[in-house]
Enzyme design. Sequence first.
Site, PDB file in Angstrom:
ATOM      1  N   GLU A 147      66.169  34.209   4.842  1.00 30.07           N
ATOM      2  CA  GLU A 147      66.322  35.451   4.064  1.00 30.07           C
ATOM      3  C   GLU A 147      67.317  36.402   4.734  1.00 30.07           C
ATOM      4  OE1 GLU A 147      65.116  35.233   1.291  1.00 30.07           O
ATOM      5  OE2 GLU A 147      63.138  34.279   1.300  1.00 30.07           O
ATOM      6  N   HIS A 181      59.719  41.384   6.213  1.00 28.45           N
ATOM      7  CA  HIS A 181      59.309  40.668   5.008  1.00 28.45           C
ATOM      8  C   HIS A 181      58.041  39.896   5.335  1.00 28.45           C
ATOM      9  CE1 HIS A 181      59.104  37.998   1.608  1.00 28.45           C
ATOM     10  NE2 HIS A 181      59.317  36.932   2.365  1.00 28.45           N
ATOM     11  N   HIS A 190      54.017  38.302   3.318  1.00 32.26           N
ATOM     12  CA  HIS A 190      53.373  37.844   2.082  1.00 32.26           C
ATOM     13  C   HIS A 190      51.976  38.458   1.952  1.00 32.26           C
ATOM     14  CE1 HIS A 190      55.969  33.869   2.069  1.00 32.26           C
ATOM     15  NE2 HIS A 190      56.702  34.959   1.999  1.00 32.26           N
ATOM     16  N   GLU A 241      46.610  58.324   0.652  1.00 29.68           N
ATOM     17  CA  GLU A 241      47.678  57.983   1.589  1.00 29.68           C
ATOM     18  C   GLU A 241      48.861  57.278   0.937  1.00 29.68           C
ATOM     19  OE1 GLU A 241      46.277  56.064   5.102  1.00 29.68           O
ATOM     20  OE2 GLU A 241      45.906  58.054   5.947  1.00 29.68           O
ATOM     21  N   HIS A 253      55.648  36.513  -4.696  1.00 28.96           N
ATOM     22  CA  HIS A 253      56.187  36.015  -3.415  1.00 28.96           C
ATOM     23  C   HIS A 253      55.767  36.916  -2.239  1.00 28.96           C
ATOM     24  CE1 HIS A 253      59.674  34.238  -0.892  1.00 28.96           C
ATOM     25  NE2 HIS A 253      58.890  34.944  -0.108  1.00 28.96           N
TER      26      HIS A 253
HETATM   27  P1  13P Z   1      61.991  31.726   6.941  1.00 26.61           P
HETATM   28  O1  13P Z   1      61.062  30.852   7.751  1.00 26.61           O
HETATM   29  O2  13P Z   1      63.294  31.065   6.652  1.00 26.61           O
HETATM   30  O3  13P Z   1      62.142  33.085   7.565  1.00 26.61           O
HETATM   31  O4  13P Z   1      61.311  31.925   5.516  1.00 26.61           O
HETATM   32  C1  13P Z   1      60.029  32.472   5.384  1.00 26.61           C
HETATM   33  C2  13P Z   1      59.870  33.211   4.105  1.00 26.61           C
HETATM   34  O5  13P Z   1      58.943  33.981   3.984  1.00 26.61           O
HETATM   35  C3  13P Z   1      60.848  32.982   3.015  1.00 26.61           C
HETATM   36  O6  13P Z   1      60.744  33.961   2.030  1.00 26.61           O
HETATM   37 ZN    ZN Z   2      58.769  34.955   1.982  1.00 30.79          ZN
END
Ligand code: 13P
Ligand code: ZN
Length: 267
Positions: free
Chosen positions: A112, A135, A137, A165, A206
């Site tokens: 990413e 980033h 999840h 908050e 995602h």
């Molecule tokens: P990477 O391992 O390439 O960082 O990817 C993980 C991810 O969350 C892709 O969206």
């Molecule tokens: Zn991801």
Amino acid sequence: MLKGEIIDYIRALARTARLMSGYGWSERNAGNISMLLPCNGTEFPASAPKRSFRLSFDASELNGRVFLVTGTGEYFRNLALSPKEKLGIVRVKGTELELLWGFQNGGAPTSEISAHLRSHAVRLRENPAHSVICHTHPTNLIAMSAVHSLDEREFTRTLWKQCSECLMFLPDGVGVLPWLPCGDDRIGAATAEKMRGFRVVLWANHGIFAAGNGFDDALGSIEIAEKAAELYLKTAHLPIRQNISDVQLLELARLCKLSVKEGYLNV
Ligand code: 13P
Ligand code: ZN
């Protein structure tokens, strides 16, 4: 030897990744983190670049900037075990990244990287203190993206109404992108476009991207949004007897002197 300050950043990044993993947001290799380092690369020994990585876009706007980034495929629970393999420090040179440190044993920057670097470029213009992009999840936000409207005004308003908050720490709201294939320049460019108005951008089905002035700040924004999403999912199917009204949100905004996203409150 790396300078002490850089070692501190590496430790802080690894701790942030470990926290994400502890929250259950880092299944397998999920997530990536980058930080703009306050250096120009001359601090690194043997400055002749050892390897370089090709980018799928022209990052010249960031030329000479140095970033600490997580490696693709690395497990966040383990980063601290071998940072020299799982992390890298790279310097931007047009469409290439020069490797200054790390990524030993063939490692490479996160898939990413486009979303990270493009977002850094935007956030640097919006707020030069925003040196970190995370980033991850987060389970409840991803679940919410499956059942809630993806209109970012509606999505943000629902989050704000869950707990005080959320407005206090996310007065800009949450930008939302529809599902897109991950790991390429299309989602990278779309994310950066959203980062013009939001420091937190949700990728439907995602995960989430967040910018902050440090690891705690970036992760903290995600924690706030995730908590609100969890509250929403725990209550959405029940008869709602009260949540925070628009008048109350405005009262809170005035009290905390927040500049709330224009047009997002119905008052
Ligand atoms: P990477 O391992 O390439 O960082 O990817 C993980 C991810 O969350 C892709 O969206
Ligand atoms: Zn991801």
